[in-house]
Design an enzyme around this catalytic site. Structure first.
Site, PDB file in Angstrom:
ATOM      1  N   SER A  87       8.693  22.296 -35.487  1.00  0.00           N
ATOM      2  CA  SER A  87       7.735  23.362 -35.819  1.00  0.00           C
ATOM      3  C   SER A  87       8.234  24.770 -35.539  1.00  0.00           C
ATOM      4  O   SER A  87       7.572  25.739 -35.929  1.00  0.00           O
ATOM      5  CB  SER A  87       6.427  23.135 -35.065  1.00  0.00           C
ATOM      6  OG  SER A  87       5.614  22.209 -35.741  1.00  0.00           O
ATOM      7  N   LYS A 131       8.282  27.388 -38.312  1.00  0.00           N
ATOM      8  CA  LYS A 131       7.187  28.292 -38.674  1.00  0.00           C
ATOM      9  C   LYS A 131       7.515  29.754 -38.387  1.00  0.00           C
ATOM     10  O   LYS A 131       6.920  30.657 -38.994  1.00  0.00           O
ATOM     11  CB  LYS A 131       5.907  27.881 -37.964  1.00  0.00           C
ATOM     12  CG  LYS A 131       5.358  26.522 -38.403  1.00  0.00           C
ATOM     13  CD  LYS A 131       4.090  26.169 -37.674  1.00  0.00           C
ATOM     14  CE  LYS A 131       3.497  24.850 -38.152  1.00  0.00           C
ATOM     15  NZ  LYS A 131       4.278  23.675 -37.743  1.00  0.00           N
ATOM     16  N   SER A 168      -0.025  25.913 -34.533  1.00  0.00           N
ATOM     17  CA  SER A 168       0.997  25.110 -35.206  1.00  0.00           C
ATOM     18  C   SER A 168       0.387  24.371 -36.395  1.00  0.00           C
ATOM     19  O   SER A 168       0.542  23.162 -36.557  1.00  0.00           O
ATOM     20  CB  SER A 168       1.659  24.120 -34.240  1.00  0.00           C
ATOM     21  OG  SER A 168       2.930  23.732 -34.719  1.00  0.00           O
TER      22      SER A 168
END
Length: 504
Positions: A138, A141, A337
């Protein structure tokens, strides 16, 4: 707490005056975050709220009638003011001495790649495989957020439109890619655009013509709705969803239940299999259509022009609602997230660059935008915008370069990337971390995005050193085999070591 560095020549933010901590955690947070909020508000002109589960962004802390009040939470760690512009720069040798004993921890596996740099100068201070392509999870991102802020701008809002269909009474619901669109005031994302508002506009525009059918146009996004590199449980496990240009509440099946679940356990939420058709049925109900599935079908919006035998001409806009601004969508994407928002943000980058609104288009456009910003685009290879794909690769040094670019004042629009970064020991995915004695130095001064897949653990962000110097770091591991808690502790020791030393 470490906000982005002010532009060159700007005076450093003054430290917040000391105050006795109020009993409510939220009150202390709003005071302590003042230094960061001032900068982000100045850059974007928009409100940036507390990082953390979206359901808590606008309150929800009152005790229900008849319920027993929960005991007060312990005070969070003190969050420091901005960096000291006169703080000494750590030395390479100092950083190496602090980190070398930690980066070889068994819990991190046999592939640990690290980059540490100074935000103000961009000078690299430490590297262990800094240019090695690594699975980022993640942490991806951060790249998606910077790309969409650059390509669309912080104030851009995503439209959802309704236009007149080919026959009288037919309404075409045209998806623009807003993942936060709500049905009504009870939506998952506070402040989101709403279908009930759009339905009211449509009824007014139709005048005496009664709605007869809803046609769903979600053709703005193309290609597969699930990325082939996602783990098999992503489509059914609730951490991802079918990515379509029209959806409500991030494709959650039950937004009210999902909101309670996010507040209590941070677990994933069940998603609907066909988000666009689900949104169409919800819209049809708001227009008063209660018949069978034949009243909601997929189709294309007609080209505006000509005249209809009754009511507005085909293609005439009947109404429009707009999403939260991109700055808020990026904030939510990073703090929570949110994988679905991330995938839509990547597609917004693609559309802004004239590419298909697809996984491949988003990846190619993100690479293009990062290259235009002067970042080493050869050190990033993406398959999606969320980091769920195991085929993604990013180097630690690209991440520290990206954070430096966002924080050094050369691109003010990118400073919005910091608004949603979780704070160590305080918020988001770092809320329960940096509480052990071995990592306590990082509480309140580490702000970072985390990434987790099975065997993959990453963290990247900023840290304020004991001397007041703002550093950026990225630690990526993609061959871990130990327990998740042990791996996270090992990562936190590295960033806490940076926080606790002058490293000179």
């Amino acid at each position: 707490m470490s906000p982005p560095v002010p532009p060159v020549g700007a005076a450093p933010a003054p430290p917040a005056p000391p105050a006795a901590p109020p009993p409510r955690r939220r009150g202390r947070l709003l005071v302590a975050l003042a230094g960061v909020l001032v900068l982000v508000l100045a850059v974007a002109g928009l409100a940036v709220l507390r990082p953390g589960p979206v359901a808590r962004l606008l309150g929800g802390e009152a005790t229900p009638s008849g319920a027993t009040a929960a005991p007060p939470e312990p005070d969070p760690p003190v969050v420091l003011a901005g960096p000291d512009g006169n703080a000494p720069l750590p030395t390479d040798a100092g950083i190496r001495a602090a980190l070398e004993p930690l980066v070889g921890a068994a819990a991190l596996g046999d592939r640990v790649n690290v980059s540490v740099a100074d935000v103000a100068t961009g000078e690299a201070l430490y590297g262990k495989g800094p240019d090695a392509p690594t699975v980022p999870a993640s942490v991806t991102k951060l790249a998606t957020g910077v790309a969409v802020l650059a390509a669309r701008g912080p104030a851009y809002r995503i439209p959802t439109r309704a236009v007149a269909g080919p026959n009288p009474g037919e309404v075409v619901l045209v998806g623009g890619g807003d993942p936060t669109l709500a049905v009504d005031k009870n939506g998952f994302y506070p402040g989101a655009a709403r279908l009930d508002d759009l339905a009211a506009q449509v009824r007014d525009a139709l005048g005496g013509t009664a709605p007869t059918k809803v046609i769903v146009d979600s053709s703005l996004f193309t290609g597969p709705v699930f990325e082939p590199g996602w783990d098999a449980d992503i489509p059914t496990g609730g951490f991802g969803a079918a990515i379509t240009a029209l959806m409500t509440d991030g494709a959650r099946k039950d937004p009210a239940l999902a909101r309670r679940t996010a507040e209590e356990t941070n677990h994933a939420a069940e998603r609907v299999p066909q988000p666009d058709l689900t949104a169409g049925r919800q819209f049809a109900k708001l227009l008063g259509l209660t018949g069978g599935a034949a009243q909601v079908t997929r189709g294309a919006a007609p080209t505006a022009g000509g005249s209809g035998s009754a009511g507005p001409a085909p293609g005439t806009e009947l109404g429009k609602v707009e999403s939260l601004p991109v700055i808020r969508l990026v904030d939510i994407m990073i703090s929570d997230s949110d994988n679905v928002i991330a995938e839509v943000m990547a597609r917004q980058v693609a559309l802004a660059k004239g590419k298909p609104g697809s996984f491949a288009g988003g990846a190619a456009a993100t690479d293009e935008v990062l290259g235009e910003l002067g970042l080493p685009a050869g050190e990033i290879s993406l398959a999606d915008g969320s980091g769920l794909s195991r085929t993604n690769r990013i180097s630690p040094s690209l991440l520290t370069d990206l954070i430096t670019l966002a924080g050094n004042g050369s691109h003010p629009e990118l400073a919005a990337i910091f608004g949603g970064l979780p704070v160590g020991g305080w918020s988001g995915t770092l809320d329960e971390r940096y509480r052990a004695a071995a990592t306590a130095a990082g509480a309140g001064v580490v702000r970072a995005k985390t990434g987790t897949l099975t065997g993959v653990n990453a963290i990247a962000g900023t840290v304020l050193t004991a001397d007041g110097r703002l550093l950026t770091f990225a630690v990526l591991t993609d061959r871990t085999q130990g327990s998740l808690d042990e791996t996270r502790q090992a990562l936190d020791r590295i960033t806490a070591a940076l926080a606790g030393c002058g490293c000179r």
